[in-house]
Design a protein around this motif. Structure first.
Motif, PDB file in Angstrom:
ATOM      1  N   PHE A  28      45.654  44.099  34.541  1.00 53.06           N
ATOM      2  CA  PHE A  28      45.444  45.424  33.957  1.00 53.06           C
ATOM      3  C   PHE A  28      43.999  45.885  34.177  1.00 53.06           C
ATOM      4  CE2 PHE A  28      43.500  43.048  30.582  1.00 53.06           C
ATOM      5  CZ  PHE A  28      42.575  43.923  29.997  1.00 53.06           C
ATOM      6  N   LEU A  29      43.046  44.932  34.070  1.00 50.10           N
ATOM      7  CA  LEU A  29      41.640  45.296  34.209  1.00 50.10           C
ATOM      8  C   LEU A  29      41.339  45.710  35.646  1.00 50.10           C
ATOM      9  CD1 LEU A  29      39.023  45.579  32.681  1.00 50.10           C
ATOM     10  CD2 LEU A  29      38.485  43.188  33.232  1.00 50.10           C
ATOM     11  N   ARG A  30      41.927  45.035  36.605  1.00 53.80           N
ATOM     12  CA  ARG A  30      41.774  45.432  38.003  1.00 53.80           C
ATOM     13  C   ARG A  30      42.254  46.860  38.209  1.00 53.80           C
ATOM     14  NH1 ARG A  30      45.977  42.785  41.951  1.00 53.80           N
ATOM     15  NH2 ARG A  30      47.264  44.382  40.956  1.00 53.80           N
ATOM     16  N   LYS A 198      37.220  37.809  40.347  1.00 58.62           N
ATOM     17  CA  LYS A 198      38.455  37.499  41.063  1.00 58.62           C
ATOM     18  C   LYS A 198      39.033  38.721  41.767  1.00 58.62           C
ATOM     19  CE  LYS A 198      43.044  35.448  40.343  1.00 58.62           C
ATOM     20  NZ  LYS A 198      43.949  34.809  39.344  1.00 58.62           N
ATOM     21  N   TYR A 199      39.087  39.861  41.069  1.00 54.59           N
ATOM     22  CA  TYR A 199      39.819  41.011  41.601  1.00 54.59           C
ATOM     23  C   TYR A 199      38.936  42.165  42.075  1.00 54.59           C
ATOM     24  CZ  TYR A 199      44.046  38.960  39.529  1.00 54.59           C
ATOM     25  OH  TYR A 199      45.097  38.135  39.221  1.00 54.59           O
ATOM     26  N   SER A 200      37.804  42.376  41.419  1.00 46.88           N
ATOM     27  CA  SER A 200      37.058  43.622  41.638  1.00 46.88           C
ATOM     28  C   SER A 200      35.618  43.385  42.057  1.00 46.88           C
ATOM     29  CB  SER A 200      37.090  44.472  40.349  1.00 46.88           C
ATOM     30  OG  SER A 200      38.414  44.674  39.909  1.00 46.88           O
ATOM     31  N   THR A 232      25.191  43.115  35.791  1.00 47.18           N
ATOM     32  CA  THR A 232      26.106  43.637  36.809  1.00 47.18           C
ATOM     33  C   THR A 232      27.067  42.535  37.195  1.00 47.18           C
ATOM     34  OG1 THR A 232      24.439  45.182  37.639  1.00 47.18           O
ATOM     35  CG2 THR A 232      26.294  44.685  39.097  1.00 47.18           C
ATOM     36  N   LEU A 233      28.341  42.769  36.976  1.00 39.59           N
ATOM     37  CA  LEU A 233      29.345  41.713  37.104  1.00 39.59           C
ATOM     38  C   LEU A 233      29.886  41.556  38.518  1.00 39.59           C
ATOM     39  CD1 LEU A 233      31.427  42.450  33.865  1.00 39.59           C
ATOM     40  CD2 LEU A 233      29.463  40.936  34.115  1.00 39.59           C
ATOM     41  N   ASN A 234      29.686  42.547  39.365  1.00 38.25           N
ATOM     42  CA  ASN A 234      30.261  42.478  40.726  1.00 38.25           C
ATOM     43  C   ASN A 234      29.164  42.471  41.781  1.00 38.25           C
ATOM     44  OD1 ASN A 234      29.643  45.182  39.993  1.00 38.25           O
ATOM     45  ND2 ASN A 234      30.931  45.964  41.640  1.00 38.25           N
ATOM     46  N   SER A 235      29.489  41.915  42.947  1.00 36.54           N
ATOM     47  CA  SER A 235      28.494  41.823  44.017  1.00 36.54           C
ATOM     48  C   SER A 235      28.473  43.081  44.882  1.00 36.54           C
ATOM     49  CB  SER A 235      28.770  40.600  44.897  1.00 36.54           C
ATOM     50  OG  SER A 235      30.046  40.702  45.500  1.00 36.54           O
ATOM     51  N   MET A 236      29.532  43.847  44.872  1.00 39.64           N
ATOM     52  CA  MET A 236      29.668  45.174  45.497  1.00 39.64           C
ATOM     53  C   MET A 236      29.835  45.174  47.016  1.00 39.64           C
ATOM     54  SD  MET A 236      27.207  47.660  43.253  1.00 39.64           S
ATOM     55  CE  MET A 236      25.923  46.477  42.893  1.00 39.64           C
TER      56      MET A 236
END
Length: 629
Positions: A28-30, A198-200, A232-236
């Motif tokens: 759902f979060l993805r 994992k997803y985003s 910042t949770l993602n590496s982008m």
């Protein structure tokens, strides 16, 4: 305000989406983050031609907050926002996608914009974990903001609300925990961080969240305080979207080890980017060793599948043929047709085109490795060569053209690996066969009487030591117009026409002797005869038909063959030039009882030479002892 009913009017449909379409609740979060990214894409696209937006790429973000006490999770973006009508159309109608409308609008085509969403049901996956959802949104350029709210299939409300800036805030009230489901995990920072990774992880805008950590309080020695900071949770930036020249071997190795849980760097990295019938980027890895469960039923093949840098499937089996199932990696494509869940793909033309292109690329890269880095290729082949051979056997030869030149076999030429092409290049002039023998080890094969004879004639012999080997070469049947021939079968023919005629004459004369010897041995052999293929040994076992002695052993130890007792048509062959021949003829005329014992001993010797167990070791031991005394 009275509730409105969903235009699809169906509680059943919403229940199906919540309970059937998505396999894992965590996605759902993805879906919500992908929607937020789409909204930002739309406003960023507008900013390229509209100075009134007043924002550049670095100003955009997605923000998460989690309140465990009130069980509230929010997803906020500063994207394009939605008007009242857009809330009605996009959220009030299940399976309506504003992203798809935007993507298909000819005016909104740009290489810098990559809208992820293709179906409008991803948002509703949030009802798997939430019992109430609010969506507050203000469209860019509008003076009004509206809030959409729903508790599920009973309908929704839309009313005005206060919101200063354009964008959207989605507020989820997370369901209470049950014995079966711990919904509260989705409010834990570590779990949220894990799902983003994992997803985003490669969403192109920063996904930020305020997190806390303990820090020693200034001026104290053992007193700690909570420090709150934006994280910042993602590496982008996906590694596969960076120019190849900007990524080092060490970076690929670290990415591979972290992403695919390996402790060694990959043997080879394969990168491919294509445009045309299918536009995609692939980043593939050949592991340096087989996983512990690779040759078991528990192993799952497949590549990670991304759509516009968002992972939609962790293991897409359709992208790899079984014979390349050892390959790890990913494919990223915006061209794939997704069904109403990002977790499942339609078996469409695009996927098949990509899979076929990847198969050709992997085969090509392995071929290059074989030619340019033999040591590394042999390391690869020791780990995964059996899978290539299985690919030929299991496809009944359909894959032979792709795989046959990638095969290696041990050989009598110094016991090293050789390819079939190399064997042919070394073959004697006018040699019309590719000779091979089967056994547990190179050393045991080299001691076979038939191998000794073939080598004495100056021919090279392939040593097949793996269970799959003989099955593979039987499917191949030939290579470069030369047939494969097991030297331990009755088809081995090393003599000239005169020698053949002489052998036939001697066999015909001794027909009664052979009949008696076969009766003495029993149905363990189909025939007894002389041979001219042995050099120094007295006897050997050969076989007739499609099942060789080696295949008999392999088939009888395979799961599911218990009790079938598959047997090769074995032939006891006696060296016509060995002194044992005259002894047997003498006994046939003077002592048939002893001839019967000799027959059993010779059969036992032949089995031992072939690496086979004795049916009755005690009987053979007694017979040998009787002869000795």
């Amino acid at each position: 305000m009275a509730k409105k009913q969903f235009k699809t009017e169906s509680k059943k449909l919403l229940d199906m989406m919540v309970n059937s379409i998505y396999t894992h609740k965590e996605i759902f979060l993805r879906e919500l983050i992908s929607n937020a990214s789409d909204a930002i894409d739309k406003l960023y696209f507008r900013s390229l031609t509209d100075d009134s937006v007043g924002m550049n790429h670095d100003d955009f973000e997605i923000r998460l907050t989690a309140d465990k006490d009130s069980r509230i999770l929010t997803v906020t973006d500063n994207g394009i926002g939605m008007t009242k009508d857009e809330l009605e159309n996009n959220l009030g109608t299940i399976a309506k996608s504003g992203s798809l409308d935007f993507k298909t609008d000819e005016e909104n085509q740009s290489e810098n914009i990559d809208i992820i969403g293709q179906f409008g049901v991803g948002f509703y996956s949030a009802f798997m974990v939430a019992d109430n959802i609010k969506v507050e949104s203000k469209a860019f350029g509008s003076d009004e903001a509206f809030v959409w709210e729903s508790s599920g299939a009973d309908g929704y409300t839309i009313k005005k609300c206060e919101k200063d800036k354009a964008g959207t805030v989605i507020t989820l009230h997370i369901k209470e925990d049950t014995e079966e489901e711990k919904y509260g995990e989705f409010l834990e920072v570590y779990r949220i961080r894990e799902l983003i990774k994992k997803y985003s992880d490669y969403i192109r805008y920063p996904i930020r969240m305020e997190t806390s950590h303990k820090q020693l309080k200034e001026g104290t020695e053992n007193e700690y305080e909570d420090i709150y900071e934006d994280e910042t949770l993602n590496s982008m930036t996906p590694i596969w979207k960076k120019p190849q020249s900007k990524v080092s071997d060490e970076e690929y190795a670290e990415y591979y080890k972290g992403k695919f849980n390996d402790y060694e760097a990959p043997l080879k990295v394969i990168r491919q980017s294509t445009e045309g019938n299918a536009t995609y980027t692939a980043l593939l890895f050949i592991p340096s060793h087989a996983p512990y469960d690779y040759y078991s039923r528990d192993y799952e093949k497949g590549l990670q599948l991304y759509s516009s840098s968002v992972m939609i499937m962790e293991k897409c089996k359709d992208l790899l043929p079984d014979h390349f199932s050892f390959v790890k990696g990913l494919v990223d494509s915006a061209d794939l047709s997704l069904n109403i869940s990002r977790e499942m793909l339609q078996h469409d033309r695009q996927l098949k085109i990509i899979a076929k292109a990847l198969e050709k690329k992997i085969a090509s890269e392995l071929g290059k490795m074989l030619k340019s880095d033999r040591e590394k290729y042999e390391q690869f082949f020791r780990e995964f060569g059996a899978q290539l051979k299985w690919g030929i056997y299991s496809s009944f030869g359909v894959n032979r053209e792709e795989l046959q030149d990638l095969l290696l076999f041990k050989t009598s030429d110094e016991g090293e690996y050789t390819s079939l092409k190399e064997y042919i290049d070394r073959a004697r002039e006018n040699q019309d066969k590719i000779y091979y023998a089967v056994g547990e080890t190179v050393e045991k094969i080299a001691m076979l009487p038939q191998v000794e004879s073939v080598l004495a004639k100056g021919y090279e012999v392939l040593y097949l030591t793996e269970d799959i080997d003989e099955f593979c070469v039987q499917i191949l049947r030939n290579y470069d117009n030369k047939d494969f021939l097991n030297v331990c079968t009755d088809n081995l023919d090393l003599g000239d026409e005169e020698e053949k005629a002489q052998l036939k004459e001697e066999n015909d004369k001794s027909e009664e002797l052979f009949k008696f010897m076969k009766e003495s041995i029993g149905d363990k052999v189909a025939k007894v005869r002389y041979t001219n293929t042995l050099k120094n040994h007295a006897v050997c076992l050969s076989s007739e038909g499609n099942v060789s002695v080696g295949m008999e052993q392999i088939l009888n130890k395979m799961p599911g063959t218990e009790g079938q007792n598959i047997k090769a048509e074995t032939v006891l062959e006696i060296n016509k030039d060995h002194p044992i021949k005259d002894k047997l003829l003498y006994l046939f005329g003077n002592d048939k009882e002893k001839l019967a014992d000799y027959s059993k001993i010779l059969y036992a010797q032949a089995r031992l030479i072939n690496g086979l167990n004795l049916d009755n070791p005690a009987e053979i031991s007694d017979l040998v002892c009787d002869l000795m005394v």
